[in-house]
Scaffold this active site. Sequence first.
Site, short mmCIF file in Angstrom:
data_model
loop_
_atom_site.label_atom_id
_atom_site.label_comp_id
_atom_site.label_asym_id
_atom_site.label_seq_id
_atom_site.Cartn_x
_atom_site.Cartn_y
_atom_site.Cartn_z
N THR A 29 0.84 -1.20 0.00
CA THR A 29 0.00 0.00 0.00
C THR A 29 0.88 1.25 0.00
OG1 THR A 29 -1.95 0.99 1.05
CG2 THR A 29 -0.27 0.13 2.54
N ASN A 30 0.32 2.42 0.32
CA ASN A 30 1.08 3.68 0.34
C ASN A 30 0.52 4.58 1.44
OD1 ASN A 30 -1.09 5.46 -0.84
ND2 ASN A 30 -0.87 3.98 -2.51
N HIS A 31 1.11 5.77 1.57
CA HIS A 31 0.79 6.67 2.69
C HIS A 31 -0.44 7.55 2.49
CE1 HIS A 31 4.08 5.91 5.38
NE2 HIS A 31 4.98 6.07 4.42
#
Length: 221
Positions: A29-31
Amino acid sequence: RDSGTLAGRHVVVTAGPTREALDPVRFITNHSSGRMGYALAAACAAQGAQVTLISGPTALDLPADVDRVDVQSAADMHAAVMAAIDTADVFIGAAAVADYRPATTAADKIKKSEGDTQLALTRTRDIIADVARDHPQVFTLGFAAETTDMENAARAKRERKGLAMIAGNVVGPEHAFGRDDNALFVVWDGGERELTQASKRELADQLVALMADRFSQTRAG
Ligand code: C5P
Protein backbone atom coordinates in the site's frame (compact mmCIF):
# COMPACT_ATOMS: atom_id res chain seq x y z
CA ARG A 1 -19.03 35.49 -16.83
CA ASP A 2 -21.05 33.35 -14.44
CA SER A 3 -19.16 30.97 -12.20
CA GLY A 4 -20.07 27.34 -12.78
CA THR A 5 -21.98 25.09 -10.48
CA LEU A 6 -22.20 21.34 -10.07
CA ALA A 7 -25.77 21.44 -8.70
CA GLY A 8 -27.68 18.37 -9.93
CA ARG A 9 -24.58 16.86 -11.55
CA HIS A 10 -23.30 13.35 -10.77
CA VAL A 11 -19.69 13.40 -9.56
CA VAL A 12 -17.67 10.20 -9.05
CA VAL A 13 -14.61 10.58 -6.80
CA THR A 14 -11.86 8.07 -5.96
CA ALA A 15 -9.93 8.55 -2.72
CA GLY A 16 -7.42 6.92 -0.42
CA PRO A 17 -4.83 4.21 -1.02
CA THR A 18 -5.39 0.74 -2.45
CA ARG A 19 -4.21 -2.53 -0.92
CA GLU A 20 -2.70 -5.19 -3.15
CA ALA A 21 -2.75 -8.55 -1.41
CA LEU A 22 0.27 -10.87 -1.31
CA ASP A 23 -1.52 -13.47 0.77
CA PRO A 24 -4.38 -13.44 3.33
CA VAL A 25 -2.37 -11.38 5.84
CA ARG A 26 -0.04 -9.11 3.78
CA PHE A 27 -0.47 -6.34 1.26
CA ILE A 28 1.35 -3.52 -0.56
CA THR A 29 0.00 0.00 0.00
CA ASN A 30 1.08 3.68 0.34
CA HIS A 31 0.79 6.67 2.69
CA SER A 32 -2.37 8.25 1.21
CA SER A 33 -4.74 9.40 3.99
CA GLY A 34 -7.71 10.01 1.66
CA ARG A 35 -8.16 13.54 3.06
CA MET A 36 -7.95 15.39 -0.26
CA GLY A 37 -10.48 13.09 -1.96
CA TYR A 38 -12.90 13.23 0.96
CA ALA A 39 -12.60 17.04 1.06
CA LEU A 40 -13.32 17.20 -2.70
CA ALA A 41 -16.35 14.92 -2.29
CA ALA A 42 -17.64 17.19 0.51
CA ALA A 43 -17.04 20.33 -1.58
CA CYS A 44 -18.97 18.87 -4.55
CA ALA A 45 -21.86 17.79 -2.30
CA ALA A 46 -21.94 21.30 -0.79
CA GLN A 47 -22.52 22.63 -4.35
CA GLY A 48 -25.53 20.32 -4.67
CA ALA A 49 -23.91 17.56 -6.71
CA GLN A 50 -24.85 13.89 -6.31
CA VAL A 51 -21.54 12.38 -5.16
CA THR A 52 -20.33 8.77 -5.33
CA LEU A 53 -17.12 8.38 -3.31
CA ILE A 54 -15.18 5.23 -4.20
CA SER A 55 -12.79 4.81 -1.33
CA GLY A 56 -9.84 2.65 -0.45
CA PRO A 57 -9.23 1.94 3.27
CA THR A 58 -9.10 5.21 5.27
CA ALA A 59 -9.83 6.29 8.85
CA LEU A 60 -12.10 9.15 7.69
CA ASP A 61 -15.77 9.83 8.40
CA LEU A 62 -18.15 9.90 5.45
CA PRO A 63 -18.95 13.54 4.50
CA ALA A 64 -22.61 14.62 4.59
CA ASP A 65 -24.72 13.82 1.52
CA VAL A 66 -22.12 11.55 -0.06
CA ASP A 67 -22.60 7.87 -1.08
CA ARG A 68 -19.55 5.72 -0.37
CA VAL A 69 -18.47 2.49 -2.06
CA ASP A 70 -15.65 0.78 -0.11
CA VAL A 71 -12.95 -1.02 -2.07
CA GLN A 72 -9.56 -2.57 -1.32
CA SER A 73 -7.52 -3.25 -4.46
CA ALA A 74 -6.87 -1.26 -7.63
CA ALA A 75 -8.86 -3.87 -9.56
CA ASP A 76 -11.83 -3.44 -7.15
CA MET A 77 -11.59 0.34 -7.54
CA HIS A 78 -11.48 0.07 -11.35
CA ALA A 79 -14.62 -2.12 -11.36
CA ALA A 80 -16.49 0.17 -8.93
CA VAL A 81 -15.67 3.25 -11.04
CA MET A 82 -16.80 1.59 -14.27
CA ALA A 83 -20.07 0.53 -12.57
CA ALA A 84 -20.79 4.16 -11.61
CA ILE A 85 -19.41 6.11 -14.58
CA ASP A 86 -22.28 5.77 -17.09
CA THR A 87 -24.36 8.41 -15.29
CA ALA A 88 -21.40 10.63 -14.31
CA ASP A 89 -20.77 14.20 -15.48
CA VAL A 90 -17.47 14.59 -13.62
CA PHE A 91 -14.80 12.12 -12.50
CA ILE A 92 -12.22 13.13 -9.88
CA GLY A 93 -9.31 10.70 -9.46
CA ALA A 94 -7.87 11.59 -6.06
CA ALA A 95 -6.96 8.03 -5.07
CA ALA A 96 -3.33 6.94 -4.78
CA VAL A 97 -3.92 3.81 -6.85
CA ALA A 98 -1.17 1.19 -6.72
CA ASP A 99 0.73 1.07 -10.03
CA TYR A 100 1.69 -2.59 -9.47
CA ARG A 101 0.13 -5.57 -7.73
CA PRO A 102 1.71 -8.90 -6.80
CA ALA A 103 1.64 -11.13 -9.90
CA THR A 104 -0.04 -13.82 -7.79
CA THR A 105 -1.95 -13.74 -4.50
CA ALA A 106 -1.24 -16.81 -2.39
CA ALA A 107 -4.32 -18.54 -0.93
CA ASP A 108 -2.38 -19.37 2.25
CA LYS A 109 0.11 -17.33 4.26
CA ILE A 110 3.50 -17.38 2.52
CA LYS A 111 6.14 -19.16 4.65
CA LYS A 112 9.61 -17.70 5.12
CA SER A 113 12.72 -19.68 4.23
CA GLU A 114 16.38 -19.10 5.07
CA GLY A 115 17.39 -17.24 1.91
CA ASP A 116 16.29 -13.95 0.33
CA THR A 117 13.33 -13.86 -2.01
CA GLN A 118 11.93 -11.80 -4.88
CA LEU A 119 8.50 -10.40 -5.59
CA ALA A 120 7.02 -10.47 -9.10
CA LEU A 121 4.76 -7.47 -9.80
CA THR A 122 2.19 -6.82 -12.53
CA ARG A 123 0.96 -3.41 -13.71
CA THR A 124 -2.53 -2.35 -12.65
CA ARG A 125 -4.89 -0.56 -15.05
CA ASP A 126 -4.95 3.24 -15.06
CA ILE A 127 -8.49 4.07 -13.93
CA ILE A 128 -8.59 7.77 -14.85
CA ALA A 129 -6.94 7.21 -18.24
CA ASP A 130 -9.55 4.52 -19.00
CA VAL A 131 -12.37 6.91 -18.01
CA ALA A 132 -10.92 9.69 -20.22
CA ARG A 133 -10.52 7.33 -23.19
CA ASP A 134 -13.82 5.42 -22.97
CA HIS A 135 -16.10 8.17 -21.59
CA PRO A 136 -14.99 11.39 -23.32
CA GLN A 137 -18.20 13.16 -22.27
CA VAL A 138 -17.10 12.98 -18.62
CA PHE A 139 -15.04 15.93 -17.31
CA THR A 140 -11.93 14.38 -15.74
CA LEU A 141 -9.84 15.90 -12.93
CA GLY A 142 -6.68 14.05 -11.95
CA PHE A 143 -3.75 14.58 -9.59
CA ALA A 144 -0.02 14.46 -10.10
CA ALA A 145 1.87 13.82 -6.87
CA GLU A 146 5.54 14.42 -7.67
CA THR A 147 8.79 14.71 -5.73
CA THR A 148 10.65 16.68 -8.46
CA ASP A 149 9.88 18.93 -11.47
CA MET A 150 6.22 18.93 -10.45
CA GLU A 151 4.88 21.58 -12.89
CA ASN A 152 6.26 19.95 -16.05
CA ALA A 153 5.27 16.50 -14.81
CA ALA A 154 1.70 17.72 -14.23
CA ARG A 155 1.46 19.26 -17.72
CA ALA A 156 2.80 16.09 -19.35
CA LYS A 157 0.58 13.80 -17.27
CA ARG A 158 -2.57 15.73 -18.21
CA GLU A 159 -1.77 15.32 -21.91
CA ARG A 160 -0.70 11.68 -21.67
CA LYS A 161 -3.84 10.61 -19.79
CA GLY A 162 -6.17 12.83 -21.85
CA LEU A 163 -7.54 14.69 -18.79
CA ALA A 164 -9.58 17.90 -18.81
CA MET A 165 -7.74 19.17 -15.73
CA ILE A 166 -4.92 18.12 -13.42
CA ALA A 167 -3.77 19.33 -10.00
CA GLY A 168 -0.07 18.86 -9.31
CA ASN A 169 1.37 18.74 -5.82
CA VAL A 170 4.77 18.11 -4.30
CA VAL A 171 4.97 15.03 -2.11
CA GLY A 172 7.62 13.69 0.23
CA PRO A 173 8.32 13.47 3.96
CA GLU A 174 7.68 17.21 4.42
CA HIS A 175 4.72 17.53 2.07
CA ALA A 176 1.11 16.56 1.46
CA PHE A 177 0.70 12.88 2.41
CA GLY A 178 -0.96 12.53 5.80
CA ARG A 179 -0.88 16.28 6.41
CA ASP A 180 -3.87 18.53 6.62
CA ASP A 181 -2.51 21.22 4.29
CA ASN A 182 -1.23 21.25 0.75
CA ALA A 183 -0.58 23.53 -2.24
CA LEU A 184 -1.70 22.82 -5.82
CA PHE A 185 -0.65 23.75 -9.35
CA VAL A 186 -3.72 23.40 -11.58
CA VAL A 187 -3.46 22.90 -15.37
CA TRP A 188 -6.23 22.71 -17.96
CA ASP A 189 -6.55 23.16 -21.71
CA GLY A 190 -5.56 26.82 -22.11
CA GLY A 191 -4.77 27.82 -18.54
CA GLU A 192 -2.85 27.29 -15.33
CA ARG A 193 -3.32 28.50 -11.77
CA GLU A 194 -1.47 28.17 -8.48
CA LEU A 195 -3.51 27.52 -5.34
CA THR A 196 -1.24 28.44 -2.44
CA GLN A 197 -0.74 26.51 0.80
CA ALA A 198 -4.03 26.02 2.66
CA SER A 199 -5.98 23.33 4.49
CA LYS A 200 -7.14 20.48 2.27
CA ARG A 201 -10.76 21.54 2.86
CA GLU A 202 -10.04 25.13 1.74
CA LEU A 203 -8.06 23.91 -1.27
CA ALA A 204 -10.86 21.50 -2.16
CA ASP A 205 -13.37 24.37 -2.19
CA GLN A 206 -11.08 26.45 -4.45
CA LEU A 207 -10.32 23.54 -6.77
CA VAL A 208 -13.99 22.52 -7.07
CA ALA A 209 -14.94 26.15 -7.84
CA LEU A 210 -12.27 26.28 -10.57
CA MET A 211 -13.31 22.88 -11.91
CA ALA A 212 -17.03 23.79 -11.94
CA ASP A 213 -16.14 26.92 -13.89
CA ARG A 214 -14.16 24.96 -16.51
CA PHE A 215 -16.86 22.26 -16.61
CA SER A 216 -19.54 24.89 -17.36
CA GLN A 217 -17.34 26.44 -20.08
CA THR A 218 -16.86 23.09 -21.83
CA ARG A 219 -20.62 22.34 -21.58
CA ALA A 220 -21.52 25.78 -22.94
CA GLY A 221 -19.54 24.75 -26.07
O1 C5P B 1 0.40 8.18 -13.12
P1 C5P B 1 0.08 8.69 -11.75
O2 C5P B 1 -0.22 7.58 -10.77
O3 C5P B 1 1.04 9.69 -11.21
O4 C5P B 1 -1.29 9.49 -11.95
C1 C5P B 1 -2.01 10.03 -10.88
C2 C5P B 1 -3.45 10.24 -11.29
O5 C5P B 1 -3.94 9.09 -11.97
C3 C5P B 1 -4.35 10.42 -10.09
O6 C5P B 1 -5.46 11.21 -10.53
C4 C5P B 1 -4.75 8.97 -9.79
O7 C5P B 1 -5.95 8.90 -9.04
C5 C5P B 1 -4.90 8.40 -11.18
N1 C5P B 1 -4.61 6.96 -11.31
C6 C5P B 1 -5.63 6.07 -11.59
N2 C5P B 1 -5.36 4.73 -11.76
C7 C5P B 1 -4.10 4.27 -11.63
C8 C5P B 1 -3.03 5.16 -11.35
C9 C5P B 1 -3.33 6.49 -11.18
O8 C5P B 1 -6.79 6.49 -11.70
N3 C5P B 1 -3.89 2.95 -11.79
